[in-house]
Scaffold this motif. Sequence first.
Motif, PDB file in Angstrom:
ATOM      1  N   ASP A 148     -31.194 -59.518  -5.191  1.00 29.27           N
ATOM      2  CA  ASP A 148     -32.471 -58.835  -4.650  1.00 29.27           C
ATOM      3  C   ASP A 148     -33.305 -59.588  -3.944  1.00 29.27           C
ATOM      4  O   ASP A 148     -34.190 -60.453  -4.404  1.00 29.27           O
ATOM      5  CB  ASP A 148     -33.269 -58.395  -6.166  1.00 29.27           C
ATOM      6  N   PRO A 149     -33.330 -59.607  -2.583  1.00 20.62           N
ATOM      7  CA  PRO A 149     -33.936 -60.541  -1.550  1.00 20.62           C
ATOM      8  C   PRO A 149     -35.556 -60.145  -1.845  1.00 20.62           C
ATOM      9  O   PRO A 149     -36.106 -61.422  -1.235  1.00 20.62           O
ATOM     10  CB  PRO A 149     -33.669 -59.760  -0.350  1.00 20.62           C
ATOM     11  N   TYR A 150     -36.204 -59.342  -2.523  1.00 14.16           N
ATOM     12  CA  TYR A 150     -37.413 -59.435  -2.620  1.00 14.16           C
ATOM     13  C   TYR A 150     -37.967 -59.659  -4.109  1.00 14.16           C
ATOM     14  O   TYR A 150     -39.195 -59.737  -4.498  1.00 14.16           O
ATOM     15  CB  TYR A 150     -38.037 -57.988  -2.563  1.00 14.16           C
ATOM     16  N   GLY A 151     -37.058 -60.301  -5.191  1.00 17.18           N
ATOM     17  CA  GLY A 151     -36.879 -60.594  -6.321  1.00 17.18           C
ATOM     18  C   GLY A 151     -37.961 -61.726  -6.533  1.00 17.18           C
ATOM     19  O   GLY A 151     -38.536 -61.813  -7.617  1.00 17.18           O
ATOM     20  N   HIS A 152     -37.836 -62.639  -5.634  1.00 15.72           N
ATOM     21  CA  HIS A 152     -38.944 -63.846  -5.792  1.00 15.72           C
ATOM     22  C   HIS A 152     -40.283 -63.641  -5.636  1.00 15.72           C
ATOM     23  O   HIS A 152     -41.143 -64.561  -6.120  1.00 15.72           O
ATOM     24  CB  HIS A 152     -38.123 -64.929  -4.588  1.00 15.72           C
ATOM     25  N   TYR A 153     -40.576 -62.331  -5.423  1.00 13.39           N
ATOM     26  CA  TYR A 153     -42.190 -62.168  -5.292  1.00 13.39           C
ATOM     27  C   TYR A 153     -42.580 -61.828  -6.537  1.00 13.39           C
ATOM     28  O   TYR A 153     -43.674 -61.826  -6.906  1.00 13.39           O
ATOM     29  CB  TYR A 153     -42.398 -60.908  -4.493  1.00 13.39           C
ATOM     30  N   ASN A 154     -41.682 -61.403  -7.620  1.00  7.47           N
ATOM     31  CA  ASN A 154     -41.810 -61.151  -9.084  1.00  7.47           C
ATOM     32  C   ASN A 154     -42.222 -62.404  -9.738  1.00  7.47           C
ATOM     33  O   ASN A 154     -41.602 -63.671  -9.529  1.00  7.47           O
ATOM     34  CB  ASN A 154     -40.913 -60.281  -9.572  1.00  7.47           C
ATOM     35  N   ASP A 155     -42.830 -62.630 -11.016  1.00  8.11           N
ATOM     36  CA  ASP A 155     -42.859 -63.565 -11.849  1.00  8.11           C
ATOM     37  C   ASP A 155     -41.485 -63.910 -12.214  1.00  8.11           C
ATOM     38  O   ASP A 155     -40.450 -63.096 -12.701  1.00  8.11           O
ATOM     39  CB  ASP A 155     -43.779 -63.658 -12.911  1.00  8.11           C
ATOM     40  N   GLU A 156     -41.313 -65.053 -12.606  1.00 11.56           N
ATOM     41  CA  GLU A 156     -39.875 -65.363 -13.331  1.00 11.56           C
ATOM     42  C   GLU A 156     -39.525 -64.633 -14.564  1.00 11.56           C
ATOM     43  O   GLU A 156     -38.097 -64.477 -14.606  1.00 11.56           O
ATOM     44  CB  GLU A 156     -39.800 -67.073 -13.457  1.00 11.56           C
ATOM     45  N   GLU A 157     -40.378 -64.515 -15.331  1.00 12.75           N
ATOM     46  CA  GLU A 157     -40.045 -63.619 -16.654  1.00 12.75           C
ATOM     47  C   GLU A 157     -39.424 -62.091 -16.321  1.00 12.75           C
ATOM     48  O   GLU A 157     -38.584 -61.821 -16.860  1.00 12.75           O
ATOM     49  CB  GLU A 157     -40.991 -63.992 -17.603  1.00 12.75           C
ATOM     50  N   THR A 158     -40.202 -61.581 -15.451  1.00 15.49           N
ATOM     51  CA  THR A 158     -39.747 -60.308 -14.932  1.00 15.49           C
ATOM     52  C   THR A 158     -38.345 -60.223 -14.140  1.00 15.49           C
ATOM     53  O   THR A 158     -37.572 -59.487 -14.454  1.00 15.49           O
ATOM     54  CB  THR A 158     -40.988 -59.609 -13.962  1.00 15.49           C
ATOM     55  N   VAL A 159     -38.117 -61.431 -13.374  1.00 10.82           N
ATOM     56  CA  VAL A 159     -36.811 -61.387 -12.590  1.00 10.82           C
ATOM     57  C   VAL A 159     -35.779 -61.805 -13.795  1.00 10.82           C
ATOM     58  O   VAL A 159     -34.770 -60.995 -13.740  1.00 10.82           O
ATOM     59  CB  VAL A 159     -36.888 -62.717 -11.941  1.00 10.82           C
ATOM     60  N   LYS A 160     -35.860 -62.238 -14.791  1.00 10.14           N
ATOM     61  CA  LYS A 160     -35.049 -62.804 -15.744  1.00 10.14           C
ATOM     62  C   LYS A 160     -34.555 -61.495 -16.483  1.00 10.14           C
ATOM     63  O   LYS A 160     -33.641 -61.470 -17.176  1.00 10.14           O
ATOM     64  CB  LYS A 160     -35.451 -63.915 -16.590  1.00 10.14           C
ATOM     65  N   ASN A 217     -29.233 -63.084 -21.870  1.00  8.69           N
ATOM     66  CA  ASN A 217     -29.943 -64.217 -22.681  1.00  8.69           C
ATOM     67  C   ASN A 217     -30.661 -65.395 -21.588  1.00  8.69           C
ATOM     68  O   ASN A 217     -31.133 -66.368 -21.960  1.00  8.69           O
ATOM     69  CB  ASN A 217     -29.087 -64.937 -23.495  1.00  8.69           C
ATOM     70  N   THR A 218     -30.737 -64.675 -20.350  1.00 12.61           N
ATOM     71  CA  THR A 218     -31.429 -65.933 -19.498  1.00 12.61           C
ATOM     72  C   THR A 218     -32.827 -66.135 -19.599  1.00 12.61           C
ATOM     73  O   THR A 218     -33.305 -67.465 -19.835  1.00 12.61           O
ATOM     74  CB  THR A 218     -31.415 -65.425 -18.029  1.00 12.61           C
ATOM     75  N   ALA A 219     -33.655 -65.110 -20.121  1.00  9.47           N
ATOM     76  CA  ALA A 219     -35.134 -65.472 -20.667  1.00  9.47           C
ATOM     77  C   ALA A 219     -35.339 -66.383 -21.870  1.00  9.47           C
ATOM     78  O   ALA A 219     -35.896 -67.377 -21.886  1.00  9.47           O
ATOM     79  CB  ALA A 219     -35.926 -64.409 -20.588  1.00  9.47           C
ATOM     80  N   LYS A 220     -34.489 -65.873 -22.889  1.00 12.11           N
ATOM     81  CA  LYS A 220     -34.476 -66.225 -24.207  1.00 12.11           C
ATOM     82  C   LYS A 220     -34.236 -67.746 -24.265  1.00 12.11           C
ATOM     83  O   LYS A 220     -34.641 -68.535 -25.039  1.00 12.11           O
ATOM     84  CB  LYS A 220     -33.907 -65.332 -25.120  1.00 12.11           C
ATOM     85  N   ASN A 221     -32.992 -68.027 -23.666  1.00 17.81           N
ATOM     86  CA  ASN A 221     -32.331 -69.308 -23.654  1.00 17.81           C
ATOM     87  C   ASN A 221     -32.777 -70.138 -22.563  1.00 17.81           C
ATOM     88  O   ASN A 221     -32.245 -71.145 -22.598  1.00 17.81           O
ATOM     89  CB  ASN A 221     -30.852 -69.154 -23.608  1.00 17.81           C
ATOM     90  N   GLN A 222     -33.649 -69.741 -21.757  1.00 14.10           N
ATOM     91  CA  GLN A 222     -34.422 -70.677 -20.663  1.00 14.10           C
ATOM     92  C   GLN A 222     -33.006 -71.207 -19.763  1.00 14.10           C
ATOM     93  O   GLN A 222     -33.121 -72.418 -19.715  1.00 14.10           O
ATOM     94  CB  GLN A 222     -35.261 -71.751 -21.288  1.00 14.10           C
ATOM     95  N   ILE A 223     -32.452 -70.424 -19.271  1.00 14.31           N
ATOM     96  CA  ILE A 223     -31.235 -70.787 -18.172  1.00 14.31           C
ATOM     97  C   ILE A 223     -31.269 -69.959 -17.038  1.00 14.31           C
ATOM     98  O   ILE A 223     -32.151 -68.814 -16.822  1.00 14.31           O
ATOM     99  CB  ILE A 223     -29.709 -70.438 -18.858  1.00 14.31           C
ATOM    100  N   CYS A 224     -30.855 -70.664 -15.840  1.00 12.67           N
ATOM    101  CA  CYS A 224     -31.183 -70.113 -14.558  1.00 12.67           C
ATOM    102  C   CYS A 224     -29.693 -70.026 -13.886  1.00 12.67           C
ATOM    103  O   CYS A 224     -28.947 -70.871 -13.810  1.00 12.67           O
ATOM    104  CB  CYS A 224     -31.960 -71.114 -13.715  1.00 12.67           C
ATOM    105  N   PRO A 225     -29.224 -68.572 -13.755  1.00 14.41           N
ATOM    106  CA  PRO A 225     -28.010 -68.405 -13.372  1.00 14.41           C
ATOM    107  C   PRO A 225     -27.902 -68.819 -11.467  1.00 14.41           C
ATOM    108  O   PRO A 225     -28.634 -68.159 -10.713  1.00 14.41           O
ATOM    109  CB  PRO A 225     -27.792 -66.757 -13.212  1.00 14.41           C
ATOM    110  N   HIS A 226     -27.130 -69.494 -11.314  1.00 13.17           N
ATOM    111  CA  HIS A 226     -26.994 -70.018 -10.031  1.00 13.17           C
ATOM    112  C   HIS A 226     -25.540 -69.615  -9.288  1.00 13.17           C
ATOM    113  O   HIS A 226     -24.497 -69.594  -9.932  1.00 13.17           O
ATOM    114  CB  HIS A 226     -27.197 -71.651  -9.574  1.00 13.17           C
ATOM    115  N   LEU A 227     -25.621 -69.049  -7.883  1.00 16.62           N
ATOM    116  CA  LEU A 227     -24.767 -68.442  -7.364  1.00 16.62           C
ATOM    117  C   LEU A 227     -23.948 -69.462  -6.536  1.00 16.62           C
ATOM    118  O   LEU A 227     -24.460 -70.109  -5.719  1.00 16.62           O
ATOM    119  CB  LEU A 227     -24.879 -67.237  -6.394  1.00 16.62           C
TER     120      LEU A 227
END
Length: 81
Positions: A35-47, A54-64
Motif C-alpha cells: 500500500d504505497p499510501y499506507g505510511h500516511y496512517n498511524d502505525e497501529e492502523t497499518v498493522k 499478530n504484528t501489533a500485539k507482538n510488536q513485530i515489523c514485517p520487512h520485505l
Amino acid sequence: MAICALCNSLKVLELNCPKCNDRLKDSGKASDFLDPYGHYNDEETVKMGDGYPNTAKNQICPHLMICINCGHNEVKFIQEE
C-alpha cells in the motif's frame, strides 16, 4: 512505544538468498510495498490491516527482502525494541 531498528536505520539485516546465495535487499516494511499510501496512517492502523494477525500485539515489523539477482522475495519479521 517500540520502534523497528531496521526502519530507523539503527541496525542492518544481512541475509543471503536461499536460491542463488546473493545478498537480499531490505525493501522496507511489507505494508509500504503493498500500500504505497499506507505510511500516511498511524502505525497501529497499518498493522491492523497488513495481513499478518499478530504484528501489533507482538510488536513485530514485517520487512520485505528481495534478491535483485534472481527475484526471490520473502518477508522477515523483525522484533521491535
